[in-house]
Structures are given as structure tokens and as C-alpha cells.
Motif scaffolding. Sequence first.
Motif, PDB file in Angstrom:
ATOM      1  N   TYR A 274       0.832  -1.200   0.000  1.00 10.91           N
ATOM      2  CA  TYR A 274       0.000   0.000   0.000  1.00 10.91           C
ATOM      3  C   TYR A 274       0.875   1.261   0.000  1.00 10.91           C
ATOM      4  CZ  TYR A 274      -4.492  -2.319   0.879  1.00 10.91           C
ATOM      5  OH  TYR A 274      -5.641  -3.054   0.776  1.00 10.91           O
ATOM      6  N   CYS A 275       0.228   2.390  -0.271  1.00  7.60           N
ATOM      7  CA  CYS A 275       0.914   3.682  -0.188  1.00  7.60           C
ATOM      8  C   CYS A 275       1.360   3.936   1.252  1.00  7.60           C
ATOM      9  CB  CYS A 275      -0.019   4.811  -0.610  1.00  7.60           C
ATOM     10  SG  CYS A 275      -0.765   4.611  -2.235  1.00  7.60           S
TER      11      CYS A 275
ATOM     12  N   LYS B 282      -6.603  12.208  -3.129  1.00 12.94           N
ATOM     13  CA  LYS B 282      -5.608  11.254  -3.636  1.00 12.94           C
ATOM     14  C   LYS B 282      -4.598  10.915  -2.542  1.00 12.94           C
ATOM     15  CE  LYS B 282      -3.731  11.853  -7.731  1.00 12.94           C
ATOM     16  NZ  LYS B 282      -2.818  12.341  -8.814  1.00 12.94           N
TER      17      LYS B 282
ATOM     18  N   ASP C 226      -0.284   7.754  -6.533  1.00  8.77           N
ATOM     19  CA  ASP C 226      -0.347   7.011  -7.797  1.00  8.77           C
ATOM     20  C   ASP C 226       0.743   5.954  -7.753  1.00  8.77           C
ATOM     21  OD1 ASP C 226      -2.406   8.524  -9.076  1.00  8.77           O
ATOM     22  OD2 ASP C 226      -0.946  10.123  -9.431  1.00  8.77           O
TER      23      ASP C 226
ATOM     24  N   THR D 134      -9.464   0.415  -4.423  1.00  6.47           N
ATOM     25  CA  THR D 134      -8.513   1.532  -4.428  1.00  6.47           C
ATOM     26  C   THR D 134      -9.059   2.773  -3.717  1.00  6.47           C
ATOM     27  OG1 THR D 134      -9.335   2.305  -6.573  1.00  6.47           O
ATOM     28  CG2 THR D 134      -7.515   0.722  -6.590  1.00  6.47           C
ATOM     29  N   HIS D 135     -10.308   2.725  -3.281  1.00 12.53           N
ATOM     30  CA  HIS D 135     -10.912   3.899  -2.634  1.00 12.53           C
ATOM     31  C   HIS D 135     -11.578   3.475  -1.333  1.00 12.53           C
ATOM     32  CE1 HIS D 135     -12.737   7.923  -2.424  1.00 12.53           C
ATOM     33  NE2 HIS D 135     -13.792   7.295  -1.932  1.00 12.53           N
TER      34      HIS D 135
ATOM     35  N   THR E 184     -15.483   0.099   1.479  1.00 18.48           N
ATOM     36  CA  THR E 184     -14.594  -0.003   0.327  1.00 18.48           C
ATOM     37  C   THR E 184     -15.478  -0.108  -0.907  1.00 18.48           C
ATOM     38  OG1 THR E 184     -14.442  -2.348   0.945  1.00 18.48           O
ATOM     39  CG2 THR E 184     -12.545  -0.975   1.400  1.00 18.48           C
TER      40      THR E 184
ATOM     41  N   GLN F 155     -14.925   1.349  -7.484  1.00 17.99           N
ATOM     42  CA  GLN F 155     -13.584   1.915  -7.656  1.00 17.99           C
ATOM     43  C   GLN F 155     -12.570   0.826  -7.304  1.00 17.99           C
ATOM     44  OE1 GLN F 155     -12.916   6.111  -6.580  1.00 17.99           O
ATOM     45  NE2 GLN F 155     -14.945   6.095  -5.650  1.00 17.99           N
ATOM     46  N   ALA F 156     -12.382  -0.084  -8.249  1.00 12.66           N
ATOM     47  CA  ALA F 156     -11.483  -1.215  -8.072  1.00 12.66           C
ATOM     48  C   ALA F 156     -10.754  -1.465  -9.381  1.00 12.66           C
ATOM     49  CB  ALA F 156     -12.269  -2.458  -7.652  1.00 12.66           C
TER      50      ALA F 156
ATOM     51  N   VAL G  73      -2.420   2.447 -10.634  1.00  8.96           N
ATOM     52  CA  VAL G  73      -3.456   2.583  -9.612  1.00  8.96           C
ATOM     53  C   VAL G  73      -3.387   3.966  -8.967  1.00  8.96           C
ATOM     54  CG1 VAL G  73      -4.368   1.660  -7.448  1.00  8.96           C
ATOM     55  CG2 VAL G  73      -3.335   0.113  -9.111  1.00  8.96           C
ATOM     56  N   THR G  74      -4.554   4.564  -8.759  1.00  8.22           N
ATOM     57  CA  THR G  74      -4.658   5.768  -7.938  1.00  8.22           C
ATOM     58  C   THR G  74      -5.432   5.395  -6.683  1.00  8.22           C
ATOM     59  OG1 THR G  74      -4.616   7.290  -9.824  1.00  8.22           O
ATOM     60  CG2 THR G  74      -5.552   8.119  -7.770  1.00  8.22           C
ATOM     61  N   PHE G  75      -4.757   5.401  -5.542  1.00  7.87           N
ATOM     62  CA  PHE G  75      -5.416   5.148  -4.272  1.00  7.87           C
ATOM     63  C   PHE G  75      -5.991   6.465  -3.755  1.00  7.87           C
ATOM     64  CE2 PHE G  75      -2.411   1.597  -4.470  1.00  7.87           C
ATOM     65  CZ  PHE G  75      -3.216   0.539  -4.087  1.00  7.87           C
TER      66      PHE G  75
END
Length: 251
Positions: A76-77, A116, A119, A174-175, A194, A198-199, A211-213
Motif C-alpha cells: 500500500y501507499c 488522492k 499514484d 482503491t478507494h 470499500t 472503484q477497483a 493505480v490511484t489510491f
Amino acid sequence: MAGVCKHTVWCLASWLLCASLLALGKSESVEQLGHRRRLLGNDHRYQLKDPVPLYAAKVGPFANPSETYEYYKLPYCKPKEGVRYKTLGMGEVVDANRMATTPYALNFMVDRKDEKVCDKTLTDEDMVIFRKAVMDDWYFQMYYDDLPVWGFIGKVEKIIPKAGQPEYKFYLFTHIDFDVKYNGDRVIEINVLTDPQQAVDISENTKDVKVTFSYSVKWTSTPITFDQRLQRYERFPLNPIHLEIHWFSII
């Protein structure tokens, strides 16, 4: 062609996840649960826009709650300033899981929309790790103002062709939508959804997935008092050890 799983089903799935995992602490009293993660010296009172940290505790398979890993075992970010771990107070118990900082900003009473996080282009190794987690129905657990919250990592779609064997596709969420309730200057409740809309597809035939989380935060007031906020953690009879759930969309 059969129907596709709707968003309301995922809301129910997320609720069942929380209800089931909350049952793990059912044998504890409200007082014990409250002291189990109490931050010494913190009176849990905040002013508008005060930073309230969201800590990531663990990830693991839904069917086996005793099998857990550090949150960042999944790619993950991470926070821009790097991952930091919560300093434990005397007598504080953390269930053998380290409490890591996250890149989510949930300032007190501050709504956010589609913020955001980062990315990221998933490597082949990232894809394998996330895909295995989705396949095994992994969930994440976080803590916000000492309140636990859970969510799923992703979902599985089962495609049934007119002829041949069924095919499974794996999607990574992702969201995250954070729904936080407050009373006066205190946090009372937090929930996570979740969004299956948005997956991203992380099935075996996909490569170099970008991917944009992101996340959103919605604050609403509640009449529930601070002294009552832990009562919801005793009300759920479900137990994930005896409950097998696989969330499929069937196409």
C-alpha cells in the motif's frame, strides 16, 4: 447473463465484516475493551481541524482471525514522511501488532472528497501479493481515536461462460470511504466502506497496472455520548471463526 453484485451488497458485506470481527472482543466487558487500547494522557477531546491519527494495525484472512500480518506487508501507499510506529504507553496492549501511521488525513470534523493518496504502478510482485490477499478474503484493521475499524482488501468475480469452466477475476479496492460520527468535541464512531465501483483488475493476465489510491471522509453528528461509544462492540453474535463468506459477483 446473471446479475452483477450491486453496491448495496458490498455495504452489507462491509457491515458483516465489522460485525463478525467485533465479536472477537465479545467476551470482554466494555470497560476492559476501553482500557485495552487507551492512550494514556489523551482525553479524546478535539477542536475543529485537529489532527487525529489513523493507525494501521494488521491485515489477514477473514476466515482465520488468528493469522495476522503487519499492514505494510501489502504494498500500500506509505506516508510521505515515512512509516512511524505508535509509542506504547505503560499497560497498553496491542495484540502483538505494531500500530503504523498511514497517509490518510482524518482531521477532526473535516470532510474530504476523493482525496488522492498516491499514484502507483503495481509490479508483478505487487500483483501476486495483492491477488493472493484478495483470493483469501483478507481484511485490514485500523484504529482511529482508539476505535477499531475494518474493511476488505478486494473482491472476486466469478464469470460463468456458456461453455467451459468458470473464470475468476480479482479486483483490488482503491478507494475508502470513512464515515465518522462525533458528539461535541469527541469522536464517537467510525465506519469504513470499500467501494466496489472503484477497483482495479489484478487478475493473472494483467500487467503494469496503474493505480490511484484515494479516500473520502464524511463527518456527521450523533446523540450517542462518549461514555456509550464502546457499547456497539458487545452487540454482535457473529464469530468469523465459524462464518465462511466469499464475496462474488457473478457474470
